[in-house]
Design an enzyme around this catalytic site. Sequence first.
Site, mmCIF file in Angstrom:
data_model
loop_
_atom_site.group_PDB
_atom_site.id
_atom_site.type_symbol
_atom_site.label_atom_id
_atom_site.label_comp_id
_atom_site.label_asym_id
_atom_site.label_seq_id
_atom_site.Cartn_x
_atom_site.Cartn_y
_atom_site.Cartn_z
ATOM 1 N N GLU A 102 18.521 9.877 58.002
ATOM 2 C CA GLU A 102 17.759 8.633 58.058
ATOM 3 C C GLU A 102 16.828 8.505 56.855
ATOM 4 O O GLU A 102 16.355 9.502 56.306
ATOM 5 C CB GLU A 102 16.914 8.601 59.333
ATOM 6 C CG GLU A 102 17.729 8.702 60.601
ATOM 7 C CD GLU A 102 16.893 8.969 61.832
ATOM 8 O OE1 GLU A 102 17.328 8.580 62.926
ATOM 9 O OE2 GLU A 102 15.815 9.587 61.705
ATOM 10 N N ASP A 149 14.799 10.228 70.127
ATOM 11 C CA ASP A 149 14.415 9.532 68.896
ATOM 12 C C ASP A 149 15.589 8.946 68.126
ATOM 13 O O ASP A 149 15.485 8.702 66.927
ATOM 14 C CB ASP A 149 13.624 10.476 67.984
ATOM 15 C CG ASP A 149 14.414 11.726 67.619
ATOM 16 O OD1 ASP A 149 15.568 11.858 68.060
ATOM 17 O OD2 ASP A 149 13.866 12.574 66.888
#
Length: 351
Positions: free
Chosen positions: A56, A228
């Site tokens: 990410e 998450d």
Amino acid sequence: MTLFIDVDHVARLFATVGIRRAIREMADYIEADYSRWAQFDKSPRTANHSAKGVIELMPTDDGQRYSFKYVNGHPDNGQSNLLTVMAFGVLADVHSGYPTLLSELTLTTAVRTAATSALVAKSLARPDARIMAIIGNGAQSEFQALAFHEMLSIKELRIFDIDRDASLKLKRNLAAFPDLEVILAGSAQEAVKGADIVTTVTADKAYATILTPEMIEPGMHINAVGGDCPGKTELHAEILRNARVIVEFEPQTRIEGDIQQLEADFPVVEFFRIVQGEIKGRENDAQVTVFDSVGFALEDFSSLRYVLDLAQEHAIGEHIHLVPRPANIKDLYQILDQQPAIVPSRLRTVS
């Protein structure tokens, strides 16, 4: 020149000031940035998913400085003795685009995540909270324990992990803090029973129900850290439906947090509204509160600011030539002309 901070530099910085002080000061930086929420350019992180994990990028800026974090999540890495999560990041000048800081963010993120958890809990946990359970005793757990010990005066810690060695590691590492009692629990249910605060910080990339409704008691605060990314949760949906849920940046948490299980209009409260005094955190002593934490780029911006200030204060770090500075800015090629030729050495095959 760009200041470069590696893992050893950060370890020295946190050792110099003390880890509990570092967590507390990091929380101050994060709170200061949440208090000026409107100044930040905000977006969910960009994620590239694979069968093994996710990589990410988390960018933001406040109009003066820009930051991004590169972070991964690969639950199977432990089988190869690799960290499941690691990160690095950059702080840059918005007006020129030039990077001012290149820093490790694996150790730093552990500190910032714990600092954020405790900062949010100060407005959500009951003021008399003294007992905390931690479910998942991996790489993040020491930092979570010390953050709540330092910032909320937690005195008793019940710990559980399906890997008992992880729990023993956590208990051993916390032995340096004799005013924090650490109790090994035989199950998640045993750890949670009677706790004022429950932190879940598990690593498995899967829909999971680490906590179920019958485990929840009136007045509990739940610090849900492990869920998450899409497809990864820790809390049963009914826990969320019966709680006051606080999030960092709603558009991102809808995708990645435990609330991904719920309808799109399920009501949540963004944390900045509490920081700015717009609304209260906990509304009464019997209320169950949940911080659906996924990690937000603003917190990494804050952590990079803190690391930079700390490094400059203690003269720790290395200045590197990350960006070219040619004498003639229109002649980048000249840098090649300035380099001595590399004479290749003969390679000898050894049989």
